[in-house]
Design a protein around this motif. Structure first.
Motif, PDB file in Angstrom:
ATOM      1  N   HIS A 160      29.774  60.232 -56.392  1.00  0.00           N
ATOM      2  CA  HIS A 160      28.445  60.593 -56.867  1.00  0.00           C
ATOM      3  C   HIS A 160      28.590  61.485 -58.093  1.00  0.00           C
ATOM      4  N   PRO A 161      28.267  60.972 -59.290  1.00  0.00           N
ATOM      5  CA  PRO A 161      28.376  61.800 -60.499  1.00  0.00           C
ATOM      6  C   PRO A 161      27.300  62.875 -60.520  1.00  0.00           C
ATOM      7  N   ALA A 162      27.585  63.957 -61.202  1.00  0.00           N
ATOM      8  CA  ALA A 162      26.657  65.091 -61.234  1.00  0.00           C
ATOM      9  C   ALA A 162      25.326  64.723 -61.867  1.00  0.00           C
ATOM     10  N   GLU A 163      25.337  63.779 -62.815  1.00  0.00           N
ATOM     11  CA  GLU A 163      24.107  63.444 -63.534  1.00  0.00           C
ATOM     12  C   GLU A 163      23.179  62.517 -62.746  1.00  0.00           C
ATOM     13  N   ASP A 164      23.646  61.949 -61.645  1.00  0.00           N
ATOM     14  CA  ASP A 164      22.798  61.080 -60.835  1.00  0.00           C
ATOM     15  C   ASP A 164      21.885  61.946 -59.972  1.00  0.00           C
TER      16      ASP A 164
END
Length: 280
Positions: free
Chosen positions: A107-111
């Motif tokens: 899970h990327p931080a920007e999602d």
């Protein structure tokens, strides 16, 4: 009359557009993600292939293979061998219900969409503001959650366990059963007559067990060392006793030889000559 017909047509047109927009929005709300790749996996009983769309309510089964599902803005879930999962979605989050096997979550931080992995009463969610990579694996009645990067949170029954990067948490299963089903077979992960509750193994208790084991091993090593020392001391004592006995025997032999010289000494007799000493 012509104006009335035109007004009716415009109204119908707007109604159709509204229905189409509502249908599109409704369909969009049901879309969980898409399949990036899969081997030996099925969705709703049909072979899973790259490009398949996954909807809320779909069931995934992986046999001797794997399946990669993309979700939101760059998030991914990878389901491993012998895994079974289903999917759900609401306005703010996507949930994968894992009833068997293993899954990796990225899970990327920007999602901004919340990604949740649900196992029984336990929810595994990435920490907000972190790029997170983690793994969840079920083996029998044991569940291991490992954070490779970022932060994972295990939430269940009002308790939250944070699992930082490089650490793991262990949970054990407790099956709650309906009284009328007490004689039946126990199952994990589904069914109305039984429900799995995952209970965290306390880190303090684990540390205490490990410390106790270390102390026990240290005690065993100390006991072995003491036993070795005692054996060495006994051997030394036995050696000293043997040496004393040898000295006594030598002294007795010298005394006997000297006595024979006195008793039988003649000019032609061969006298007894002791080693390292002389006769009195």
């Amino acid at each position: 009359m012509a104006k009335k017909d035109a007004s009716v047509r415009v109204s119908l047109f707007l109604l159709v557009l509204g229905l189409l927009a509502a249908g599109s929005a409704f369909a969009g709300s049901l879309i969980v993600g898409s399949v990036a790749g899969a081997t030996h996996a099925s969705l709703g009983g049909q072979a899973l292939v790259a490009g398949n769309t996954i909807f809320s309510g779909d069931d995934l089964e992986v046999r001797d293979g794997a399946a990669v599902v993309t979700v939101g803005s760059g998030s991914r879930m990878v389901f491993g061998k012998d895994s079974v999962a289903s999917f759900g979605r609401d306005a703010s989050e996507v949930t994968a219900f894992l009833s068997k096997g293993s899954a990796s979550v990225y899970h990327p931080a920007e999602d901004q969409a919340l990604l949740r992995l649900r196992i029984g009463n336990l929810s595994i969610v990435p920490g907000k503001g972190f790029k997170t990579l983690g793994e969840v694996a079920m083996t029998g009645d044991t569940l291991i959650v490992t954070t490779k990067e970022g932060l994972l949170r295990a939430e269940g029954d009002g308790k939250i366990t944070e699992i930082p990067q490089g650490q793991s948490a262990k949970f054990i299963a407790k099956v709650s059963r309906s009284p009328q089903q007490a004689g039946g077979a126990q199952t994990y992960g589904g069914g109305g007559s039984s429900a799995v509750m995952w209970i965290a193994v306390a880190a303090g208790a684990t540390a205490a067990v490990l410390a106790g084991l270390a102390m026990s091993r240290a005690s065993d090593a100390k006991d072995a060392s003491n036993a070795a020392t005692a054996a060495a001391n006994k051997a030394d004592s036995d050696a000293l006793a043997a040496e004393a006995q040898a000295n006594t025997a030598n002294q007795n032999a010298v005394a006997a030889g000297c006595a024979l010289n006195t008793l039988f000494g003649t000019p032609t007799a061969t006298p007894f000559t002791p080693v390292g000493t002389t006769c009195p």
